[in-house]
Design an enzyme around this catalytic site. Structure first.
Site, PDB file in Angstrom:
ATOM      1  N   CYS A   1      -6.873 -26.807   8.288  1.00 21.51           N
ATOM      2  CA  CYS A   1      -5.622 -26.114   8.626  1.00 21.51           C
ATOM      3  C   CYS A   1      -4.891 -26.851   9.748  1.00 21.51           C
ATOM      4  O   CYS A   1      -5.469 -27.709  10.423  1.00 21.51           O
ATOM      5  CB  CYS A   1      -5.894 -24.662   9.025  1.00 21.51           C
ATOM      6  SG  CYS A   1      -6.460 -24.449  10.724  1.00 21.51           S
TER       7      CYS A   1
ATOM      8  N   ASP B   1       0.863  -1.166   0.000  1.00 25.88           N
ATOM      9  CA  ASP B   1       0.000   0.000   0.000  1.00 25.88           C
ATOM     10  C   ASP B   1       0.910   1.229   0.000  1.00 25.88           C
ATOM     11  O   ASP B   1       2.057   1.184   0.462  1.00 25.88           O
ATOM     12  CB  ASP B   1      -0.931  -0.023   1.222  1.00 25.88           C
ATOM     13  CG  ASP B   1      -2.070   0.989   1.058  1.00 25.88           C
ATOM     14  OD1 ASP B   1      -2.148   1.648  -0.007  1.00 25.88           O
ATOM     15  OD2 ASP B   1      -2.874   1.123   1.996  1.00 25.88           O
ATOM     16  N   SER B   2       0.368   2.329  -0.504  1.00 30.17           N
ATOM     17  CA  SER B   2       1.200   3.513  -0.713  1.00 30.17           C
ATOM     18  C   SER B   2       1.517   4.243   0.574  1.00 30.17           C
ATOM     19  O   SER B   2       2.440   5.044   0.629  1.00 30.17           O
ATOM     20  CB  SER B   2       0.469   4.478  -1.643  1.00 30.17           C
ATOM     21  OG  SER B   2      -0.744   4.886  -1.037  1.00 30.17           O
TER      22      SER B   2
ATOM     23  N   CYS C   1      -6.739 -26.661  13.177  1.00 29.57           N
ATOM     24  CA  CYS C   1      -7.932 -27.505  13.307  1.00 29.57           C
ATOM     25  C   CYS C   1      -7.600 -28.993  13.199  1.00 29.57           C
ATOM     26  O   CYS C   1      -8.294 -29.821  13.776  1.00 29.57           O
ATOM     27  CB  CYS C   1      -8.982 -27.103  12.274  1.00 29.57           C
ATOM     28  SG  CYS C   1      -9.714 -25.486  12.647  1.00 29.57           S
TER      29      CYS C   1
ATOM     30  N   CYS D   1     -12.635 -27.440   8.612  1.00 28.11           N
ATOM     31  CA  CYS D   1     -11.362 -26.818   8.234  1.00 28.11           C
ATOM     32  C   CYS D   1     -10.221 -27.819   8.282  1.00 28.11           C
ATOM     33  O   CYS D   1     -10.160 -28.670   9.167  1.00 28.11           O
ATOM     34  CB  CYS D   1     -11.081 -25.652   9.187  1.00 28.11           C
ATOM     35  SG  CYS D   1      -9.523 -24.821   8.858  1.00 28.11           S
TER      36      CYS D   1
ATOM     37  N   HIS E   1      -5.266 -20.257  11.590  1.00 22.01           N
ATOM     38  CA  HIS E   1      -6.611 -20.737  11.222  1.00 22.01           C
ATOM     39  C   HIS E   1      -7.388 -19.677  10.452  1.00 22.01           C
ATOM     40  O   HIS E   1      -7.989 -19.964   9.413  1.00 22.01           O
ATOM     41  CB  HIS E   1      -7.416 -21.153  12.452  1.00 22.01           C
ATOM     42  CG  HIS E   1      -8.871 -21.311  12.119  1.00 22.01           C
ATOM     43  ND1 HIS E   1      -9.358 -22.425  11.457  1.00 22.01           N
ATOM     44  CD2 HIS E   1      -9.918 -20.470  12.270  1.00 22.01           C
ATOM     45  CE1 HIS E   1     -10.653 -22.256  11.233  1.00 22.01           C
ATOM     46  NE2 HIS E   1     -11.016 -21.075  11.712  1.00 22.01           N
TER      47      HIS E   1
ATOM     48  N   ASP F   1      -7.600  -7.196   0.959  1.00 19.07           N
ATOM     49  CA  ASP F   1      -6.692  -7.329   2.092  1.00 19.07           C
ATOM     50  C   ASP F   1      -7.451  -6.864   3.317  1.00 19.07           C
ATOM     51  O   ASP F   1      -8.347  -6.016   3.212  1.00 19.07           O
ATOM     52  CB  ASP F   1      -5.452  -6.439   1.930  1.00 19.07           C
ATOM     53  CG  ASP F   1      -5.773  -4.993   2.246  1.00 19.07           C
ATOM     54  OD1 ASP F   1      -5.473  -4.540   3.371  1.00 19.07           O
ATOM     55  OD2 ASP F   1      -6.349  -4.293   1.377  1.00 19.07           O
TER      56      ASP F   1
END
Lengths: 389, 389
Positions: free
Chosen positions: A323, A110-111, A326, A321, A352, A283
């Protein structure tokens, strides 16, 4: 400010990106949702995609190896923060931001426009640029739009965002117009700065809560032919209906053949809606920030792991999930970590939550490729929002 | 107190351990250092070995997957902390400590004797046991030696430590004698408690700074024939020469055919010295605690990563190290994380420091197996201590 790097030799080398950075690979037949491929110098990003936020050159609590494991494709860092500390010139010296943070995938920065407005002290915005004091040590600093591009050249990132001017929610039409005009002027100046071959530059649409202003600004920015476009200045305090209306009207004014990035949003159910409008990139700090506070996103809604009801719960946070968190740990263990303020609790919740956001993106890619987006979106949003723990 | 689990059915199942839990596999020809294999219900631990500290059922900032990656073989947790929060009965209900914390390797739990003395408020020690208030919520609690064994039966750990009484550095002979006598009596009572088949119970030698008292206590404990012995009450404030003398004289009174564990120490150079005396097991919070404070252990000494000298340093923290942190990140990046107080800095330093300790153990295993320990030890200690950054 750090001196702009004018000598090509001092630049961070960037492999060349293909000539057309974005292509649409599938479009839903019942929504504006689409799949695409965004080609960057450090790899192709399938869209729709969520970018984990690495403000200070680290996704808080998550290693680059873990980011790879959960399927992150691109991360977002921040020009303002890195310019303040440790400095863009220093990162250039050390071989660029990718090497510095140990992430060899694509990076968008981002700027810093938004951060100057939200964090820095004694800021003064003129047509020249922004003068402010560092939020770390009060050091006076100045960013022109050209400086901000050059800082991102120094960082060697894949996607450069132009400096923009944000207005607060509730800004008057006159203020929103002035900021939009300045943002356009800065975009024009930024576009003329030479970047390293392979770096892409995205423009940012502002315009406050005035849809005609946003449409007009979008049109003018498109006339400058950027490789991608972002929509900024939303979710800054305006009501939700306004956010949704502005997002929808602005995306319609952006070309379908360019990637479209809605900045700084949002909850999972809203990302589904924004994808339905035709946005490609997102984002947000929510997955990591809320994770540090013990809030986990799940397919059945949000879960506050500190609640006593989880003390004896042997189930994973989200049984759907896959991940690491999990697959390995129960709610009871995650609650124990949260109540004892153990760092690992923040880490596992962040892993997660990021996996949850990224899996949602992968699910949307698959659904869009099959054709019908809306029934799936309606069902997922309903499940996510029906029971809040 | 949580109720002791008397019914075998409610116990955490433990695979049977082999009858002889420890065997010496090599002995140095120029020192008392030896290599061994400690067989537990969750795997064989090669010794000498360092146990990462997981006080509250988590090695601070490090996932079980990362522990495996750096070669951890066994971790240490704490009966006192887990009894206070979340409770041993709760962990038993959830399938035991291994499942709770996602670590399927061996676990040793300290008895909590030291923690009662160092953390709990309003403690009162009698021959019966210790009465105290939880350091978390002030709740009144009582541990008898039998309770402490049963708590560890509930946790389902591989190695149970008996309740002991620590005295402060500088305790009088009379105080040290009384605590040693009580510790012996408690060890005798603990030995009579039935544990789950496969669980090993280690006794703890106390005796303050009186070597004859320590030798005598060691002899009496050995008469009770424990599967392993620990030496406690050192590095609690006494001077360094006393620590070294007590450690050396005590280990000589323990049988060579049992594993010998020196509790709560120490710096890497001291671990080399203690291995030279014939100790097999160690635990210490230094790798993780110092890591969180930005101090990294390296083959050339300790390094304070916050110092300005590392701001532009492209080298890894320890060029000889093969851990994830050193393979991936520069000192400049680690310094950036430390100065910005990013959680990842603590995580990466902890991973490195634990890897450093574990690699040191692997190096010692190899050196001892080759025969001559002392020249190697002298050289490693010299390199570690010559330049402190």
């Amino acid at each position: 400010m750090s001196p702009p790097s004018t000598a090509a030799a001092s630049r961070v080398p960037i492999p060349n990106a293909p000539p057309s950075p974005f292509e649409v690979t599938a479009t839903a037949r019942d929504a504006a949702a689409r799949c695409g491929r965004l080609a960057t110098a450090h790899g192709v990003v399938p869209t729709p995609m969520f970018m984990p936020v690495a403000t200070q050159a680290t996704v808080k609590g998550v290693t680059p190896a873990q980011l790879r494991e959960i399927g992150a494709q691109i991360v977002l860092s921040n020009t303002y923060h890195l310019a303040v500390r440790p400095g863009a010139a220093l990162i250039r010296e050390l071989g660029g931001l990718h090497r510095f943070m140990g992430w060899d995938g694509p990076i968008l920065t981002d700027s810093g426009g938004y951060q100057v407005f939200s964090l820095a002290a004694l800021r003064k915005v003129t047509d020249e640029g922004v003068r402010f004091q560092s939020h770390v040590d009060g050091k006076p600093m100045f960013f022109s739009p050209e400086d901000v591009v050059n800082l991102q050249v120094d960082l060697g990132v894949d996607i450069i965002m132009v400096l923009d001017e944000c207005v607060a929610a509730g800004a008057s039409r006159a203020d929103a117009e002035r900021a939009a005009r300045r943002t356009l002027d800065w975009a024009r100046r930024s576009r003329r700065v030479e970047v390293t071959p392979g770096q892409l530059m995205f423009a940012i649409v502002q315009g406050g809560t005035f849809s005609d202003l946003r449409r007009q600004q979008a049109g003018e920015l498109v006339g400058l032919d950027f490789p991608g476009y972002a929509v900024g200045g939303l979710s800054v305090g305006e009501d939700r209906a306004t956010t949704m209306a502005m997002a929808e009207e602005t995306v319609a004014a952006l070309p379908t053949e360019r990637s479209r990035y809605l900045m700084g949003v949002g909850l999972p159910e809203d990302l589904i809606r924004f994808v339905g409008m035709g946005y490609d990139l997102f984002d947000c700090v929510l997955p990591t920030r809320n994770g540090r506070n013990g809030m986990l996103f799940t397919s059945r809604g949000r879960l506050n792991i500190r609640l006593a009801r989880y003390a004896r719960d042997e189930q994973p946070a989200d049984p759907e999930c896959r991940c690491y968190t999990c697959r390995t740990f129960s709610c009871a263990y995650l609650r124990h970590l949260a109540t004892t303020n153990e760092m690992l609790g923040a880490q596992l919740a962040s892993v997660h939550n990021l996996h949850f956001y990224l899996q949602l993106m992968r699910d949307m890619q698959a659904v869009i490729a099959r054709g019908a987006f809306t029934p799936w979106a309606t069902e997922r949003i309903a499940r996510m929002t029906e029971e809040e723990a």
